[in-house]
Design an enzyme around this catalytic site. Structure first.
Site, PDB file in Angstrom:
ATOM      1  N   HIS A  71       0.835  -1.216   0.000  1.00  0.00           N
ATOM      2  CA  HIS A  71       0.000   0.000   0.000  1.00  0.00           C
ATOM      3  C   HIS A  71       0.867   1.261   0.000  1.00  0.00           C
ATOM      4  CE1 HIS A  71      -3.114  -2.799   1.254  1.00  0.00           C
ATOM      5  NE2 HIS A  71      -2.409  -3.104   2.321  1.00  0.00           N
ATOM      6  N   HIS A  98       5.451   6.588   6.615  1.00  0.00           N
ATOM      7  CA  HIS A  98       5.151   6.108   5.265  1.00  0.00           C
ATOM      8  C   HIS A  98       4.697   7.318   4.463  1.00  0.00           C
ATOM      9  CE1 HIS A  98       1.303   6.127   7.374  1.00  0.00           C
ATOM     10  NE2 HIS A  98       0.847   6.539   6.191  1.00  0.00           N
ATOM     11  N   HIS A 100       2.316   8.885   0.846  1.00  0.00           N
ATOM     12  CA  HIS A 100       1.252   8.756  -0.150  1.00  0.00           C
ATOM     13  C   HIS A 100       1.679   9.661  -1.293  1.00  0.00           C
ATOM     14  CE1 HIS A 100      -1.495   6.973   2.923  1.00  0.00           C
ATOM     15  NE2 HIS A 100      -0.762   7.733   3.742  1.00  0.00           N
ATOM     16  N   GLU A 110      -2.839  13.362   0.545  1.00  0.00           N
ATOM     17  CA  GLU A 110      -4.177  12.936   1.005  1.00  0.00           C
ATOM     18  C   GLU A 110      -4.949  14.154   1.496  1.00  0.00           C
ATOM     19  OE1 GLU A 110      -3.555   9.324   3.638  1.00  0.00           O
ATOM     20  OE2 GLU A 110      -4.486   8.490   1.848  1.00  0.00           O
ATOM     21  N   HIS A 123       3.562  10.697   6.428  1.00  0.00           N
ATOM     22  CA  HIS A 123       2.916  10.507   7.737  1.00  0.00           C
ATOM     23  C   HIS A 123       3.879   9.839   8.712  1.00  0.00           C
ATOM     24  CE1 HIS A 123      -1.249  10.496   5.594  1.00  0.00           C
ATOM     25  NE2 HIS A 123      -0.828  11.719   5.864  1.00  0.00           N
ATOM     26  N   THR A 205      -6.212   6.780   7.524  1.00  0.00           N
ATOM     27  CA  THR A 205      -6.725   6.931   6.151  1.00  0.00           C
ATOM     28  C   THR A 205      -6.670   5.593   5.411  1.00  0.00           C
ATOM     29  OG1 THR A 205      -4.568   7.465   5.171  1.00  0.00           O
ATOM     30  CG2 THR A 205      -5.880   9.310   6.065  1.00  0.00           C
TER      31      THR A 205
HETATM   32  N1  LIG Z   1       0.454   1.288   4.382  1.00  0.00           N
HETATM   33  C1  LIG Z   1      -0.225   1.279   5.545  1.00  0.00           C
HETATM   34  N2  LIG Z   1      -0.431   2.355   6.291  1.00  0.00           N
HETATM   35  C2  LIG Z   1      -1.109   2.021   7.426  1.00  0.00           C
HETATM   36  C3  LIG Z   1      -1.421   3.060   8.391  1.00  0.00           C
HETATM   37  C4  LIG Z   1      -1.417   2.767   9.754  1.00  0.00           C
HETATM   38  C5  LIG Z   1      -1.690   3.785  10.659  1.00  0.00           C
HETATM   39  C6  LIG Z   1      -1.973   5.074  10.189  1.00  0.00           C
HETATM   40 CL1  LIG Z   1      -2.294   6.329  11.343  1.00  0.00          CL
HETATM   41  C7  LIG Z   1      -1.984   5.351   8.811  1.00  0.00           C
HETATM   42  S1  LIG Z   1      -2.320   6.954   8.201  1.00  0.00           S
HETATM   43  N3  LIG Z   1      -2.306   6.926   6.614  1.00  0.00           N
HETATM   44  O1  LIG Z   1      -3.635   7.351   8.658  1.00  0.00           O
HETATM   45  O2  LIG Z   1      -1.221   7.777   8.689  1.00  0.00           O
HETATM   46  C8  LIG Z   1      -1.706   4.345   7.902  1.00  0.00           C
HETATM   47  C9  LIG Z   1      -1.428   0.705   7.569  1.00  0.00           C
HETATM   48  S2  LIG Z   1      -0.893  -0.140   6.215  1.00  0.00           S
HETATM   49 ZN   LIG Z   2      -0.702   7.685   5.734  1.00  0.00          ZN
END
Ligand SMILES: Nc1nc(-c2ccc(Cl)c(S(N)(=O)=O)c2)cs1
Ligand SMILES: [Zn+2]
Length: 264
Positions: A71, A98, A100, A110, A123, A205
């Site tokens: 992802h 990570h 986006h 996002e 993030h 998200t």
């Molecule tokens: N690729 C993936 N991202 C997440 C994940 C887990 C916790 C969070 Cl807080 C987020 S996000 N996008 O809201 O920051 C994404 C799971 S799997």
């Molecule tokens: Zn994220």
């Protein structure tokens, strides 16, 4: 855990794809305090309690484990890295970071700010203190620091170890370690620029979209060179057959509803 095979729109459009597109995500994903949102800066309410953050362990020089999880690309953080301040109720431990992104510079983030998408959004995911039961479902179990990423003509040396690792994790569910040691702080805007940010309560998200996130969206963007930016969508794939480049891993905007966005 989230539904086994959730995916983004770009993946769901593929022939013979059987994954769950964002409109069909389950868990809390159809509730009303979801993320991301468009931040209308003139409607954000100034809150003097939104003090600057204290970043601990962000200057730790380390070779990071990075993963293509199908992802996004994730960098594992944890032990010894945490934040205080920022009007958070307590210290939060960093868990992972990570990103986006898209292939176009005007649609990869996002969150949007006054309707503007940025090229990418990074993030840094934190969790409240210990993982003991009573904090599990609180609205502020997670604290995510969100940084917009803009494309510029300067190479971002702080990002290069991560960029160099991408070609080693093209295929989903593969890990590697960055060859060069680097510091988290070198991936962020200068600390003195991190006093201006937006704050609201929302969700993950990604499924199950738990409504447990205190969001901090910084005004100051990270700048990457165009070549560094393009490596994310050219080197990474959603699938093991390397047919679908990983890009547009962006959840559609969600309604603000009765929520108030604040600003420092
Ligand atoms: N690729 C993936 N991202 C997440 C994940 C887990 C916790 C969070 Cl807080 C987020 S996000 N996008 O809201 O920051 C994404 C799971 S799997
Ligand atoms: Zn994220």
């Amino acid at each position: 855990t989230a539904g086994a095979d959730w995916c983004y729109e770009i993946q769901a459009k593929e022939p013979n794809s059987h994954c769950q597109r964002p409109a069909d995500w389950t868990g809390d994903c159809q509730k009303t305090h979801q993320s991301p949102i468009n931040i209308i800066t003139t409607e954000a309410k100034e809150n003097p309690d939104l003090k600057p953050f204290t970043f601990t362990g962000y200057n730790q020089k380390k070779k990071w484990v990075v993963k293509n999880d199908g992802h996004s690309v994730k960098m594992m953080l944890g032990d010894g890295i945490f934040i205080d301040g920022g009007d958070l109720p307590t210290q939060y431990q960093a868990v992972q970071l990570h990103l986006h992104w898209s292939q176009d510079e005007d649609q990869g983030s996002e969150h949007t700010i006054d309707g503007k998408h940025f090229a990418m959004e990074m993030h840094v995911v934190h969790e409240k203190g210990t993982s003991s039961k009573e904090v599990q479902d609180s609205k502020d179990k997670n604290a995510v620091l969100a940084f917009m990423v803009e494309v510029g003509d300067e190479r971002n040396e702080g990002f290069q170890p991560l960029v160099d690792a991408l070609s080693r994790i093209s295929i989903p569910n593969t890990n590697t370690t960055t060859m060069k040691e680097s510091r988290l702080q070198d991936m962020l805007p200068k600390e003195e620029k991190l006093v201006h940010y937006f704050r609201y309560l929302g969700s993950l998200t990604t499924p199950n979209c738990d409504e447990t996130v205190v969001w901090t969206v910084f005004k100051e963007p990270i700048k990457l060179h165009k070549d560094q930016f393009l490596q994310f969508s050219s080197k990474l794939y959603y699938d093991k057959d390397q047919k679908l480049n990983m890009k547009d891993n962006v959840r559609p905007l969600q309604r603000l509803g009765n929520r108030q966005v604040f600003k420092s």
